[in-house]
Design a protein around this motif. Structure first.
Motif, mmCIF file in Angstrom:
data_model
loop_
_atom_site.group_PDB
_atom_site.id
_atom_site.type_symbol
_atom_site.label_atom_id
_atom_site.label_comp_id
_atom_site.label_asym_id
_atom_site.label_seq_id
_atom_site.Cartn_x
_atom_site.Cartn_y
_atom_site.Cartn_z
ATOM 1 N N LEU A 10 12.570 -24.986 71.202
ATOM 2 C CA LEU A 10 11.604 -24.313 70.866
ATOM 3 C C LEU A 10 11.470 -23.158 71.622
ATOM 4 O O LEU A 10 11.110 -21.920 71.136
ATOM 5 C CB LEU A 10 10.280 -25.109 70.791
ATOM 6 C CG LEU A 10 9.054 -24.429 70.487
ATOM 7 C CD1 LEU A 10 9.245 -24.065 69.119
ATOM 8 C CD2 LEU A 10 7.907 -25.427 70.760
ATOM 9 N N LEU A 11 11.564 -23.137 72.849
ATOM 10 C CA LEU A 11 11.619 -21.742 73.668
ATOM 11 C C LEU A 11 12.436 -21.075 73.456
ATOM 12 O O LEU A 11 12.329 -19.694 73.343
ATOM 13 C CB LEU A 11 11.736 -22.282 75.096
ATOM 14 C CG LEU A 11 10.495 -23.001 75.839
ATOM 15 C CD1 LEU A 11 10.620 -23.599 77.159
ATOM 16 C CD2 LEU A 11 9.087 -22.181 75.783
ATOM 17 N N ILE A 14 11.369 -19.133 70.316
ATOM 18 C CA ILE A 14 10.368 -18.221 70.474
ATOM 19 C C ILE A 14 10.854 -16.927 71.287
ATOM 20 O O ILE A 14 10.540 -15.816 71.014
ATOM 21 C CB ILE A 14 9.211 -19.039 71.368
ATOM 22 C CG1 ILE A 14 8.662 -20.019 70.418
ATOM 23 C CG2 ILE A 14 8.493 -17.803 71.839
ATOM 24 C CD1 ILE A 14 7.572 -20.935 71.421
ATOM 25 N N TRP A 15 12.026 -17.097 72.165
ATOM 26 C CA TRP A 15 12.429 -16.157 72.872
ATOM 27 C C TRP A 15 13.436 -15.165 72.015
ATOM 28 O O TRP A 15 13.081 -13.797 72.079
ATOM 29 C CB TRP A 15 13.395 -16.536 74.052
ATOM 30 C CG TRP A 15 13.846 -15.532 74.932
ATOM 31 C CD1 TRP A 15 13.479 -14.854 75.853
ATOM 32 C CD2 TRP A 15 15.295 -14.900 74.712
ATOM 33 N NE1 TRP A 15 14.408 -13.881 76.386
ATOM 34 C CE2 TRP A 15 15.315 -13.855 75.785
ATOM 35 C CE3 TRP A 15 16.397 -15.535 73.921
ATOM 36 C CZ2 TRP A 15 16.644 -13.275 75.784
ATOM 37 C CZ3 TRP A 15 17.570 -14.602 73.835
ATOM 38 C CH2 TRP A 15 17.736 -13.706 74.796
ATOM 39 N N LEU A 17 12.834 -14.782 68.807
ATOM 40 C CA LEU A 17 11.889 -14.180 67.701
ATOM 41 C C LEU A 17 11.156 -12.932 68.618
ATOM 42 O O LEU A 17 11.142 -11.876 68.019
ATOM 43 C CB LEU A 17 10.682 -15.157 67.451
ATOM 44 C CG LEU A 17 11.428 -16.229 66.163
ATOM 45 C CD1 LEU A 17 10.173 -17.118 66.061
ATOM 46 C CD2 LEU A 17 11.731 -15.457 64.846
ATOM 47 N N ALA A 18 10.890 -13.024 69.756
ATOM 48 C CA ALA A 18 10.425 -12.032 70.612
ATOM 49 C C ALA A 18 11.097 -10.991 70.835
ATOM 50 O O ALA A 18 11.020 -9.833 70.621
ATOM 51 C CB ALA A 18 9.740 -12.637 72.009
ATOM 52 N N SER A 21 11.582 -9.212 67.462
ATOM 53 C CA SER A 21 10.358 -8.339 67.317
ATOM 54 C C SER A 21 10.329 -6.924 68.039
ATOM 55 O O SER A 21 10.029 -5.934 67.543
ATOM 56 C CB SER A 21 9.227 -9.258 67.587
ATOM 57 O OG SER A 21 9.159 -10.091 66.828
#
Length: 240
Positions: A10-11, A14-15, A17-18, A21
């Motif tokens: 999950l981390l 998220i990383w 996706l960041a 972005s």
């Protein structure tokens, strides 16, 4: 024990996706900058075309058969509108300027002092001009040669250049087309430009201001043609 790998995954998601972005944000910023630059270049090109159109309008005004409608080449402002673009055009006869190839060193010194130079600067510039006359150097071909003369500074050259020419062939400027600064420096009597012959060589300053505020300016010296079937003018000097 099975939840730990899921937490790490999950981390990582998220990383990732960041990072995506951030990359997309940077890409959008670059695209936006490129778009704004492209729009500016397009409008600036249009402004340059309009300024060149102003040159053509000035030549037409100078060749106007009617004396009442003919443009006066004493540096006065002519404000026009060209398809929504504001034009500010000034025309000045080269006969109203100080010719570096024929003027005396003392006259050059008087002019530079009038424009704010020190006596030391004026003496150095006058001496250099006189040396050019007595030496084997060729005539001055470009006003920018003065930038390397002793006593010349960038600020002084910016003030002096509009008052100088290489094409009049006159020992002193004609008062009818001389600027107030030249008349005062050289003690020239006031004379009206209306009805006076400006000669075939003139400087044209054409500034175009588009609706968006983007502007372009052209500073040129042109030689008007006296033949009916030839090009109306030839450009001797051109700068944007």
């Amino acid at each position: 024990m099975k939840r730990r790998p899921q937490g790490i995954a999950l981390l990582l998601v998220i990383w990732l996706l960041a990072m995506v972005s951030l990359m997309l944000g940077g890409l959008l910023t670059v695209v936006g900058q490129e778009l704004r630059l492209s729009l500016w270049q397009r409008e600036h090109t249009r402004a340059i075309w309009a300024a060149e159109g102003g040159m053509a309008l000035a030549v037409r005004g100078l060749r106007e058969p009617s004396p009442a409608r003919r443009w006066i080449a004493d540096g006065r402002l002519n404000a026009l509108d060209l398809d929504g673009t504001r034009l500010q055009i000034r025309v000045r006869s080269e006969r109203g300027k100080l010719d570096l190839n024929t003027a005396s060193g003392s006259d050059l010194a008087r002019v530079v002092v009038q424009l704010g130079a020190t006596r030391e600067q004026a003496q150095a510039l006058a001496a250099t001009l006189e040396q050019r006359r007595t030496g084997i150097d060729k005539p001055i071909r470009a006003l920018e040669e003065l930038c390397s003369w002793p006593g010349m500074s960038a600020a002084l050259f910016a003030e002096l250049a509009p008052e100088l020419t290489l094409w009049s062939g006159l020992a002193r400027p004609e008062p009818a087309f001389a600027s107030p600064a030249l008349r005062q420096a050289l003690g020239l009597a006031y004379a009206r430009a209306e009805g006076s012959d400006p000669g075939p060589i003139l400087s044209i300053q054409s500034t175009a201001i588009a609706q968006g505020g983007i502007s372009a300016a052209i500073d040129s010296t042109v030689l008007l043609s006296i033949e009916q079937n030839s090009r109306p003018f030839r450009v001797l000097r051109y700068s944007e």
